[in-house]
Design an enzyme around this catalytic site. Structure first.
Site, PDB file in Angstrom:
ATOM      1  N   ASP A 224      40.000  35.325  36.171  1.00 58.86           N
ATOM      2  CA  ASP A 224      40.898  34.432  36.894  1.00 58.86           C
ATOM      3  C   ASP A 224      41.021  33.180  36.025  1.00 58.86           C
ATOM      4  O   ASP A 224      40.017  32.539  35.735  1.00 58.86           O
ATOM      5  CB  ASP A 224      40.315  34.082  38.264  1.00 58.86           C
ATOM      6  CG  ASP A 224      40.181  35.311  39.156  1.00 58.86           C
ATOM      7  OD1 ASP A 224      39.257  35.337  39.985  1.00 58.86           O
ATOM      8  OD2 ASP A 224      40.982  36.239  39.013  1.00 58.86           O
ATOM      9  N   ASP A 379      46.360  40.006  48.269  1.00 58.37           N
ATOM     10  CA  ASP A 379      45.343  39.002  48.651  1.00 58.37           C
ATOM     11  C   ASP A 379      45.258  38.911  50.166  1.00 58.37           C
ATOM     12  O   ASP A 379      45.858  38.020  50.758  1.00 58.37           O
ATOM     13  CB  ASP A 379      45.719  37.631  48.068  1.00 58.37           C
ATOM     14  CG  ASP A 379      45.809  37.644  46.560  1.00 58.37           C
ATOM     15  OD1 ASP A 379      46.788  37.076  46.020  1.00 58.37           O
ATOM     16  OD2 ASP A 379      44.929  38.238  45.925  1.00 58.37           O
TER      17      ASP A 379
HETATM   18  O1  1PR Z   1      50.890  35.341  43.407  1.00 54.72           O
HETATM   19  O2  1PR Z   1      52.036  36.606  41.621  1.00 54.72           O
HETATM   20  O3  1PR Z   1      51.496  34.201  41.266  1.00 54.72           O
HETATM   21  O4  1PR Z   1      49.716  35.952  41.322  1.00 54.72           O
HETATM   22  C1  1PR Z   1      48.589  35.167  41.392  1.00 54.72           C
HETATM   23  C2  1PR Z   1      47.393  36.062  41.143  1.00 54.72           C
HETATM   24  O5  1PR Z   1      46.221  35.270  41.081  1.00 54.72           O
HETATM   25  C3  1PR Z   1      47.191  37.069  42.269  1.00 54.72           C
HETATM   26  O6  1PR Z   1      46.899  38.330  41.687  1.00 54.72           O
HETATM   27  C4  1PR Z   1      45.983  36.554  43.024  1.00 54.72           C
HETATM   28  O7  1PR Z   1      45.136  37.662  43.396  1.00 54.72           O
HETATM   29  C5  1PR Z   1      45.259  35.710  42.007  1.00 54.72           C
HETATM   30  N1  1PR Z   1      44.672  34.514  42.629  1.00 54.72           N
HETATM   31  C6  1PR Z   1      45.362  33.476  43.103  1.00 54.72           C
HETATM   32  N2  1PR Z   1      44.483  32.524  43.535  1.00 54.72           N
HETATM   33  C7  1PR Z   1      43.245  33.011  43.321  1.00 54.72           C
HETATM   34  C8  1PR Z   1      41.969  32.308  43.605  1.00 54.72           C
HETATM   35  O8  1PR Z   1      40.900  32.870  43.388  1.00 54.72           O
HETATM   36  N3  1PR Z   1      42.090  31.093  44.081  1.00 54.72           N
HETATM   37  N4  1PR Z   1      42.326  35.059  42.387  1.00 54.72           N
HETATM   38  C9  1PR Z   1      43.351  34.269  42.750  1.00 54.72           C
HETATM   39  C10 1PR Z   1      42.216  36.267  42.897  1.00 54.72           C
HETATM   40  C11 1PR Z   1      40.697  37.935  43.092  1.00 54.72           C
HETATM   41  C12 1PR Z   1      40.168  38.753  42.037  1.00 54.72           C
HETATM   42  C13 1PR Z   1      38.746  38.400  41.787  1.00 54.72           C
HETATM   43  C14 1PR Z   1      38.022  39.410  42.615  1.00 54.72           C
HETATM   44  C15 1PR Z   1      36.670  39.691  42.101  1.00 54.72           C
HETATM   45  N5  1PR Z   1      40.913  36.658  42.622  1.00 54.72           N
HETATM   46  O9  1PR Z   1      40.908  38.726  41.019  1.00 54.72           O
HETATM   47  O10 1PR Z   1      38.551  38.475  40.469  1.00 54.72           O
HETATM   48  O11 1PR Z   1      38.009  38.941  43.930  1.00 54.72           O
HETATM   49  O12 1PR Z   1      35.868  38.625  42.258  1.00 54.72           O
HETATM   50  P1  1PR Z   1      34.292  38.818  42.448  1.00 54.72           P
HETATM   51  O13 1PR Z   1      33.917  40.040  41.684  1.00 54.72           O
HETATM   52  O14 1PR Z   1      33.676  37.596  41.842  1.00 54.72           O
HETATM   53  O15 1PR Z   1      34.065  38.944  43.923  1.00 54.72           O
HETATM   54  P2  1PR Z   1      51.136  35.504  41.958  1.00 54.72           P
END
Ligand code: 1PR
Length: 524
Positions: A224, A379
């Protein structure tokens, strides 16, 4: 000098990077004479058969290609570069292929997920010089919904099993072509490329011959990425999407370095999520494109990038299509793109109108680059209800009751990185996106993100049962057992983790060893 036929396919940069990493220089075909004067010709293709054949005709490449191949000069076709050699494809029944190898191209007819995405083995049917140095139990990366069916078994080099046995590579004299992607198959893939480039060498067959191959479960490392308050691009990690600790954006490392480390540690794929993409304009986001370019120079497993992929109007009112944004990411080394917030808005539009527009980012990008290149990132967060009738959404009976003992819940989709909940559930979103052309679902879970409590098995089963495309389980991995659980209790084809890898709590190797010890097929 290697001559490379670039008809605009998605994966050209990764093929060039792989060939250059082997010390060769690459010349891109600009006209018919470049094909006819080539010493060795590489034809990589990914995406849709129809648009490939149309472009080959538009660029007047068909006749010189036929002449070059018919003269039995050194040729390597990859994926669509294999399928193009055949006369006909079910993917574009109205068009003719080059017709240089007798047979046709058919869509997988199996109950398994299609596209066939991931690492699978090879049944070696005859010796070849491109096999020099292989043990025989290596796995190679496949990403396709169609496969060739040959009439003359003598040209079959390898087969692979996915529901049934299909032809995964052919050889006829100096003409070699594979369905799998050597440029994305790690060290084993680079070995096959090196053998092709070296021309010399005896035909061999590896020592370890299998009679049947198995698709491996994939372990995906997710980065991320966002700018911190000082504007530096860092890998961060949220706890239920909250990426701040003591007010600061958590900084868990440099994207390019971490991606390289995970490649060396055996990650099967690497995903970059630009988590503030929803507010930035990706094409102005050069740092993210640069991360991709640098990473793809020495990471030879599939790269997915997500964040901010959507139609966009910049400050000067200039309009950009999501297809343009995606094209820039593919040219920079991405193999797949991931659409998050925009997919939710598209699905809401589809459900309101009852029919597709044909112009959504999912439809446009999958039409040009193939549905296997389009991942939808979901999400969701749990919403507990007392009964299934309480809401007009896909509700499940849960074994993990709510704070008030509620025995049911639904999964609310969110956009803008979990900041905005929508009146749509994750199961419905996945179904609609498959219909519109998505090839894979990245199923995150806000409740489990960064908790180390394990994957949300109920969510994954609910979505995997609703679609026939592969599902990536994501969010919550904390122990090696969590990976075993998700691969034995759900149909997920792959499992993604972030925090445990960034914080060096569990190396990827330990996850793979534990899975192998417990009879889960993995790639070594
Ligand atoms: O909405 O098309 O602009 O895409 C934004 C992308 O960024 C989406 O794929 C969304 O999932 C991701 N995203 C947005 N905000 C966050 C955040 O964390 N604040 N991260 C985010 C999403 C989820 C996974 C993470 C797993 C594993 N994170 O990618 O890596 O949950 O984590 P873990 O193993 O530590 O539990 P757009």
């Amino acid at each position: 000098m290697i001559t490379l036929l670039d008809y605009g396919a998605g994966n050209v940069r990764s093929v060039i990077n792989a060939i250059e990493s082997l010390g060769e220089t690459v010349k891109i075909v600009s006209g018919a004479e470049d094909i006819l004067s080539a010493d060795k010709l590489v034809f990589p293709g990914v995406g849709a058969f129809g648009s490939m054949i149309d472009i080959l005709h538009d660029k007047n490449f068909v006749e010189p290609l036929k002449a070059y191949i018919s003269a039995d000069r050194p040729f390597l076709g990859i994926c669509l570069g294999l399928q193009a050699l055949f006369g006909h494809s079910e993917e574009a029944p109205h068009l003719k292929g080059l017709g240089l190898i007798a047979g046709s191209v058919k869509r997988f007819n199996t109950d398994l997920s299609v596209p066939h995405i991931g690492w699978n083995g090879l049944n070696f049917k005859q010796p070849s010089r491109i096999f020099a140095g292989l043990q025989g139990d290596e796995k190679f990366y496949f990403v396709h919904s169609y496969h060739v069916v040959v009439e003359d078994q003598d040209v079959v080099l390898t087969t692979t099993d996915y529901g049934y046995e299909f032809v995964s590579s052919i050889q006829k004299g100096n003409i070699i072509a594979s369905q799998f992607h050597p440029e994305k198959s790690g060290r084993a893939g680079l070995l096959i490329l090196k053998n092709f480039l070296e021309i010399a060498g005896d035909a061999t067959r590896p020592a370890r011959l299998s009679t049947r191959t198995t698709l491996a479960k994939r372990i995906i490392a997710c980065l991320d990425v966002r700018a911190n308050d000082r504007g530096d691009l860092v890998v961060t990690k949220g706890d239920q999407y909250d990426v701040r600790a003591n007010g600061d954006v958590r900084n868990l490392g440099q994207p390019v370095e971490l991606a390289r480390r995970y490649y060396q540690e055996g990650a099967d794929e690497i995903t970059f999520l630009n988590i503030t993409g929803f507010r930035d304009f990706p094409l102005a986001d050069m740092p993210m494109l640069e991360v991709l370019k640098q990473t793809s120079q020495n990471v030879f497993v599939p790269l997915t990038i997500g964040g901010g992929i959507r139609d966009y109007k910049d400050a000067d009112g200039r309009e950009y299509s999501a297809l343009e944004v995606a094209a820039e990411y593919f040219r920079s080394g991405a193999d797949k793109i991931s659409i998050g917030s925009d997919a939710v808005l598209i699905a809401e539009g589809y459900l309101a109108d009852g029919r597709p527009t044909g112009r959504s980012s999912i439809e446009e990008i999958s039409r040009v680059y193939g549905n296997q290149a389009v991942v939808v990132s979901i999400d969701p967060r749990r919403i507990y209800v007392s009964s299934p009738e309480a809401v007009d959404h896909q509700v499940i009976k849960t074994a993990i009751p709510g704070p008030g003992g509620e025995p049911y819940c639904w999964y609310q989709c969110t956009i803008k990185g979990g900041r905005e909940g929508r009146n749509l559930d994750a199961v419905t979103l996945a179904r609609v996106c498959e219909k519109l052309g998505a090839g894979e679902i990245l199923l995150n879970c806000i409740d489990r993100d960064g908790t180390n409590l394990g994957f949300d098995i109920e969510l994954i089963n609910a979505v995997a049962e609703a679609v026939s495309i592969p599902v990536i389980a994501s969010s919550g991995a904390g122990r090696v057992e969590h990976f075993h659980e998700v691969f034995t209790a759900t149909e997920a084809e792959s499992a993604l983790a972030a925090g445990i890898f960034h914080r060096r709590e569990i190396p990827i190797e330990d996850v793979k060893n534990y899975l192998a010890q417990n009879q889960v097929e993995i790639r070594r």
